[in-house]
Design a protein around this motif. Structure first.
Motif, PDB file in Angstrom:
ATOM      1  N   SER A 152      -4.236   7.673  19.056  1.00 22.83           N
ATOM      2  CA  SER A 152      -3.312   7.235  18.013  1.00 22.83           C
ATOM      3  C   SER A 152      -3.523   8.059  16.747  1.00 22.83           C
ATOM      4  O   SER A 152      -2.572   8.527  16.120  1.00 22.83           O
ATOM      5  CB  SER A 152      -3.524   5.745  17.676  1.00 22.83           C
ATOM      6  OG  SER A 152      -3.287   4.943  18.803  1.00 22.83           O
ATOM      7  N   ASN A 163      -2.150  11.567  17.144  1.00 19.65           N
ATOM      8  CA  ASN A 163      -0.690  11.525  17.011  1.00 19.65           C
ATOM      9  C   ASN A 163      -0.271  11.503  15.560  1.00 19.65           C
ATOM     10  O   ASN A 163       0.654  12.179  15.147  1.00 19.65           O
ATOM     11  CB  ASN A 163      -0.163  10.233  17.642  1.00 19.65           C
ATOM     12  CG  ASN A 163       0.389  10.484  19.004  1.00 19.65           C
ATOM     13  OD1 ASN A 163       1.298  11.283  19.144  1.00 19.65           O
ATOM     14  ND2 ASN A 163      -0.168   9.836  19.992  1.00 19.65           N
ATOM     15  N   TYR A 164      -0.977  10.675  14.812  1.00 23.05           N
ATOM     16  CA  TYR A 164      -0.676  10.508  13.398  1.00 23.05           C
ATOM     17  C   TYR A 164      -0.990  11.789  12.623  1.00 23.05           C
ATOM     18  O   TYR A 164      -0.186  12.256  11.825  1.00 23.05           O
ATOM     19  CB  TYR A 164      -1.496   9.338  12.869  1.00 23.05           C
ATOM     20  CG  TYR A 164      -1.351   9.089  11.392  1.00 23.05           C
ATOM     21  CD1 TYR A 164      -0.187   8.546  10.872  1.00 23.05           C
ATOM     22  CD2 TYR A 164      -2.394   9.381  10.521  1.00 23.05           C
ATOM     23  CE1 TYR A 164      -0.059   8.300   9.512  1.00 23.05           C
ATOM     24  CE2 TYR A 164      -2.276   9.131   9.164  1.00 23.05           C
ATOM     25  CZ  TYR A 164      -1.115   8.593   8.663  1.00 23.05           C
ATOM     26  OH  TYR A 164      -0.993   8.358   7.325  1.00 23.05           O
ATOM     27  N   PHE A 191      -0.911  14.772  13.574  1.00 23.15           N
ATOM     28  CA  PHE A 191       0.018  15.858  13.871  1.00 23.15           C
ATOM     29  C   PHE A 191       1.479  15.440  13.689  1.00 23.15           C
ATOM     30  O   PHE A 191       2.385  16.152  14.101  1.00 23.15           O
ATOM     31  CB  PHE A 191      -0.240  16.422  15.275  1.00 23.15           C
ATOM     32  CG  PHE A 191      -1.488  17.244  15.309  1.00 23.15           C
ATOM     33  CD1 PHE A 191      -1.443  18.598  15.023  1.00 23.15           C
ATOM     34  CD2 PHE A 191      -2.716  16.656  15.551  1.00 23.15           C
ATOM     35  CE1 PHE A 191      -2.600  19.354  15.012  1.00 23.15           C
ATOM     36  CE2 PHE A 191      -3.884  17.396  15.537  1.00 23.15           C
ATOM     37  CZ  PHE A 191      -3.823  18.747  15.268  1.00 23.15           C
TER      38      PHE A 191
END
Lengths: 244, 244
Positions: A236, A239-240, A242
């Motif tokens: 998670s 993801n955040y 990038f």
């Protein structure tokens, strides 16, 4: 609102013969008996990382899936995410495989670790691997990915030495850097390899071995997370990090 | 290595009478029959956000739990995290409650939403709430928290209007700000309230209603996550954002 194709069913094809896609037997079953699709209904098909629009034909006899148009070329992920996890109980393993796939994992290496409660049984190997492959394929279809993550059970830890890219391990030692401070020091990498311990953590010996292999220990702050939560937390955060 | 108290069993007490803690009946059972503790074995007990070291006595008769020392004063969390989630199937609900507790949630508001597949049944209310309370209590004990998150089922959405602090909603509309850009514009808040839609998302009408109430729509980027993954993603990101 999402585009209508966003709600379209997606399948990974096994093969493409001119404008006909060959799917897995279970996928034909899914089209016909689970989704109850109608003649000429449109679906998405992915092969070799390329997304196509296709339609189902001959629904009452032997279904064929025919290419209609190319929708999206191979989209390179910003970074490749590899997680090395212990062998866990079935329910936890299924959960990690499914959620890690949603969260963009590329490769899942199942790594033998000392404190792992579950031992790998050779005789059950094929059945397990088939189950895992099915879970990641379904999760990749549902979350509209262009690749199916690889799931590879390892018999030894030494293959982790030669992985390319950034290497980190989740440590329970509080004197190491926090994940956040560590991430801030890293630039220009295209792969990140992450090692997670089982319940009770890596042993001191294992941690030293991974450090020797180039894995940098980081801690995740004060909260105490269950084994299966940690990789999802990390994915998670990546993801955040990038996100645009 | 973790300190030895880190492996100590933790219980939330119902009451403290001088130096005796009163636990839930199930906790006495857990001490005696699950953990099989011995006379004078030490445990951690939390009451009113304060952590104590205690020991079990009279293990063969009616167990008492006696205070030994205060270990930690109330530790204020940097931010209070409130999640507003739809009512979901039991397995998904259990998973969110457990993982959100690990990841530091403070309050879970179960919110009636149009596309929710599961409808709230009044007659099962008490049983459900008891189950949820047990899950968050156990998860809070296991992840060594000093509070048990509140789980509150709502019959209507209007109580969400008066929540204090930052307000955001997870949108499927791609024209809104990304979570990352949105977070960068926010400073000096002590509570964050997050609304998550069910499978299929919030309806347009609901989204407009929440925006009227002051909730700001954000999107989470390209990946498509299952309903139950989204709150865990957000809580992971918040943990990371506030990591030192």
């Amino acid at each position: 609102m999402r585009e209508s194709w966003d709600r379209m069913q997606r399948y990974f094809a096994k093969e493409k013969k001119e404008d006909i896609f060959i799917l897995e037997p279970l996928d034909y079953h899914h089209i016909k008996h689970v989704m109850r699709m109608k003649e000429k209904e449109q679906i998405e098909v992915v092969i070799d990382g390329i997304l196509y629009l296709a339609c189902v034909q001959n629904i009452d006899e032997e279904i064929t899936v025919r290419l209609l148009a190319k929708k999206e070329e191979h989209r390179k992920e910003k970074i490749k995410k590899v997680i090395c996890i212990p062998y866990l109980k079935e329910q936890k393993m299924d959960m990690i495989l499914q959620k890690a796939t949603e969260l963009g994992v590329d490769t899942i290496l199942i790594t033998p670790l000392e404190r792992s409660l579950i031992k790998w049984k050779e005789e059950k190997e094929m059945k397990k691997i088939e189950r895992w492959m099915r879970i990641v394929k379904e999760a990749a279809e549902q979350s509209k990915r262009l690749i199916i993550p690889k799931v590879i059970p390892l018999k030894e830890t030494h293959p982790l030495e030669n992985l390319k890219g950034l290497k980190m391990l989740c440590s329970t030692q509080s004197e190491c850097k926090s994940l956040k401070k560590w991430m801030k020091t890293k630039r220009d990498y295209d792969t990140i390899n992450m090692v997670f311990g089982p319940e009770g953590g890596l042993t001191k010996k294992e941690e030293e071995m991974f450090i020797q292999m180039g894995y940098e220990p980081v801690h995740l702050g004060n909260q105490i997370l269950r084994t299966e939560t940690v990789p999802l937390y990390l994915l998670s955060v990546l993801n955040y990090e990038f996100m645009e």
